[in-house]
Write a protein that holds these residues in place. Sequence first.
Motif, PDB file in Angstrom:
ATOM      1  N   ASP A 176      42.037  37.664  34.969  1.00  0.00           N
ATOM      2  CA  ASP A 176      42.223  37.550  36.411  1.00  0.00           C
ATOM      3  C   ASP A 176      43.709  37.612  36.694  1.00  0.00           C
ATOM      4  OD1 ASP A 176      40.113  37.137  38.484  1.00  0.00           O
ATOM      5  OD2 ASP A 176      39.343  35.682  37.040  1.00  0.00           O
ATOM      6  N   SER A 177      44.082  37.987  37.891  1.00  0.00           N
ATOM      7  CA  SER A 177      45.474  38.290  38.196  1.00  0.00           C
ATOM      8  C   SER A 177      46.320  37.052  38.448  1.00  0.00           C
ATOM      9  CB  SER A 177      45.549  39.208  39.420  1.00  0.00           C
ATOM     10  OG  SER A 177      45.044  38.541  40.568  1.00  0.00           O
ATOM     11  N   ALA A 178      47.601  37.184  38.111  1.00  0.00           N
ATOM     12  CA  ALA A 178      48.622  36.189  38.449  1.00  0.00           C
ATOM     13  C   ALA A 178      49.969  36.887  38.440  1.00  0.00           C
ATOM     14  CB  ALA A 178      48.615  35.032  37.460  1.00  0.00           C
ATOM     15  N   LYS A 179      50.893  36.341  39.200  1.00  0.00           N
ATOM     16  CA  LYS A 179      52.227  36.935  39.301  1.00  0.00           C
ATOM     17  C   LYS A 179      53.198  35.852  39.707  1.00  0.00           C
ATOM     18  CE  LYS A 179      54.759  40.601  41.792  1.00  0.00           C
ATOM     19  NZ  LYS A 179      54.666  41.627  42.858  1.00  0.00           N
ATOM     20  N   SER A 180      54.445  35.947  39.223  1.00  0.00           N
ATOM     21  CA  SER A 180      55.496  35.042  39.670  1.00  0.00           C
ATOM     22  C   SER A 180      56.843  35.722  39.501  1.00  0.00           C
ATOM     23  CB  SER A 180      55.473  33.731  38.876  1.00  0.00           C
ATOM     24  OG  SER A 180      56.071  33.904  37.594  1.00  0.00           O
ATOM     25  N   ASP A 181      57.867  35.128  40.109  1.00  0.00           N
ATOM     26  CA  ASP A 181      59.232  35.550  39.821  1.00  0.00           C
ATOM     27  C   ASP A 181      59.572  35.153  38.389  1.00  0.00           C
ATOM     28  OD1 ASP A 181      59.309  36.298  42.449  1.00  0.00           O
ATOM     29  OD2 ASP A 181      60.561  34.614  43.116  1.00  0.00           O
ATOM     30  N   GLN A 182      60.686  35.691  37.885  1.00  0.00           N
ATOM     31  CA  GLN A 182      61.128  35.331  36.537  1.00  0.00           C
ATOM     32  C   GLN A 182      61.407  33.834  36.422  1.00  0.00           C
ATOM     33  OE1 GLN A 182      61.776  37.541  33.809  1.00  0.00           O
ATOM     34  NE2 GLN A 182      60.868  39.250  34.921  1.00  0.00           N
ATOM     35  N   THR A 183      61.755  33.220  37.528  1.00  0.00           N
ATOM     36  CA  THR A 183      62.023  31.779  37.536  1.00  0.00           C
ATOM     37  C   THR A 183      60.760  30.936  37.636  1.00  0.00           C
ATOM     38  OG1 THR A 183      62.232  31.753  39.947  1.00  0.00           O
ATOM     39  CG2 THR A 183      64.231  32.191  38.667  1.00  0.00           C
ATOM     40  N   GLY A 184      59.618  31.583  37.875  1.00  0.00           N
ATOM     41  CA  GLY A 184      58.375  30.860  38.096  1.00  0.00           C
ATOM     42  C   GLY A 184      58.069  30.618  39.554  1.00  0.00           C
ATOM     43  N   ALA A 185      59.020  30.984  40.428  1.00  0.00           N
ATOM     44  CA  ALA A 185      58.818  30.784  41.865  1.00  0.00           C
ATOM     45  C   ALA A 185      57.895  31.852  42.443  1.00  0.00           C
ATOM     46  CB  ALA A 185      60.165  30.811  42.581  1.00  0.00           C
TER      47      ALA A 185
END
Length: 524
Positions: A239-248
């Motif tokens: 299932d999909s997930a996404k974040s900035d490199q910082t986790g934000a």
Amino acid sequence: MSKFQVISSLLILVFIIFVIYEITAFSPNHSTMNHSTSNRYIQVQLLGVNDFHGQLNKYQRVSGTMAGGAEYLAAYLKKYIQENPNTLLVHAGDMVGGSPPISSQFQDEPTIEFINLLHFDVGTPGNHELDQGVNEMKRLIYGGFNKETGYFQGTNTSYSSANIIDRKSGTPLLPPYVIKQIDGINIGFIGVVTKETNLYVTPENRKEVEITDEVSVINRTVKLLKEKGIKVIVVLAHDSAKSDQTGANPSGALVEMAPKIDDEVDVIFAGHSHEYANTVVAGKLIVQAYSNGKAFSQVNLEIDPRTKNIVKKQAKIIVTSHNHIKPDKETVALLNKYRKRLGSYFNQIVGEMPEEITRNQDANGESPLAKMIAESEREAMGVDIAFVHQGEMRKNFKKGDITVEDLYTDLPFGHSVSKLILTGDQIKLALEQQWTKDYENRLQTVGLTYSWDSNAPIGSRIVAMKDRKGQEIQPNNEYEVAVSNYLASGGDNFTALQQGRLVESGPQVVTALIHYIQQKHPHE
């Protein structure tokens, strides 16, 4: 004082000191707690791969550096395993399907051999594991016979999926959970696949199973694991997930699910969307390492052996850069074996692209590569109209020479071209199905133009449709339309196309494109 009294006093003093040490050392309020216990925490490493798609011999640039390829992915994973023997190797699905010829031409058995070579501990199917149907998925896992390749031994990896439900029995087709023990700690793994698999896989290839809601089956399965006393629980979720490199700025299906998932779940390995994710949502560490083997997830856990609880968790997404490691020799030998079996046909040059042809869509949902494929299908079937869905193609075409392998890599699914008879109303309904309440899935059309109102209700957006001569498409008139057999069977939820009347089955989509390029862009 007598000698006996002195000895007795010393013994009493030693005993008092020992008792004071025992009380203070193990008091939860004592300041030395972290120091005294840190050395006894068990350090567990989970290494995760997602969406490999059989990309055994394909490389990509990541931030300017070349990455990917099975031989480099293997080298990195072996290196990290060597650094911490308390390691489990896991994957979150789509390891096969959409594969280049070195894997697809052998029913994706080479990719399973690669998985076996690395001794993956636990995996879960993604939607593409079902591309060739339930029986073929089970054959790759458990072993069995295929008329194209003969007998295959299957995988040595434990597979789990809690929400692929066998329609006959009403129970999970695969084990809903897998338990692995490492240094005395039991770790429970729960596999799930996106419920959207019901849209992506043709009805024929999933008729034996039903894909159910992820959150409810995860929570039910967590309850079973908790009853067994297991406190470290990991979800492998395609299932999909996404974040900035910082986790934000986390986003995606799993980010929305996380607050609803039982708090006993500690880590979720994501997949499906080919994005970067390294974030914490509702106390759950969520990771996704792009796709195609160009990176992997490293999750480090510190576990208290007394309580069996995780006391610390953190992750990194590590790019498999070619600059920092030598290719793994075992994997190179595996690749060479299948390169030899593949032969020279796929190295043949089909044509020459005057410029890069991209699959990227513009604001109107149009893609130059999709238009080229649609034109090739239209010409192959001798019709005026053709539709292509965005998921048909996987790569851009680079400027310059195009080989057979390039084309099979871009169009890896083995779909064939179908000629359908559709009424104007059926065409309109198919175009309306580009929009749902959850997402937009645009079709590439040739031989037909249409206008739409993006503010109109879903199901009522198409304003006008015209054929290639500029004539209005009439609701009751019949039109010949070329589509892939995948779309013709209602794939990608274009169920309106199932209403069409099949009048002819044509060549493979990739074959039609080869002929088109040879005619339009011949190699000089």
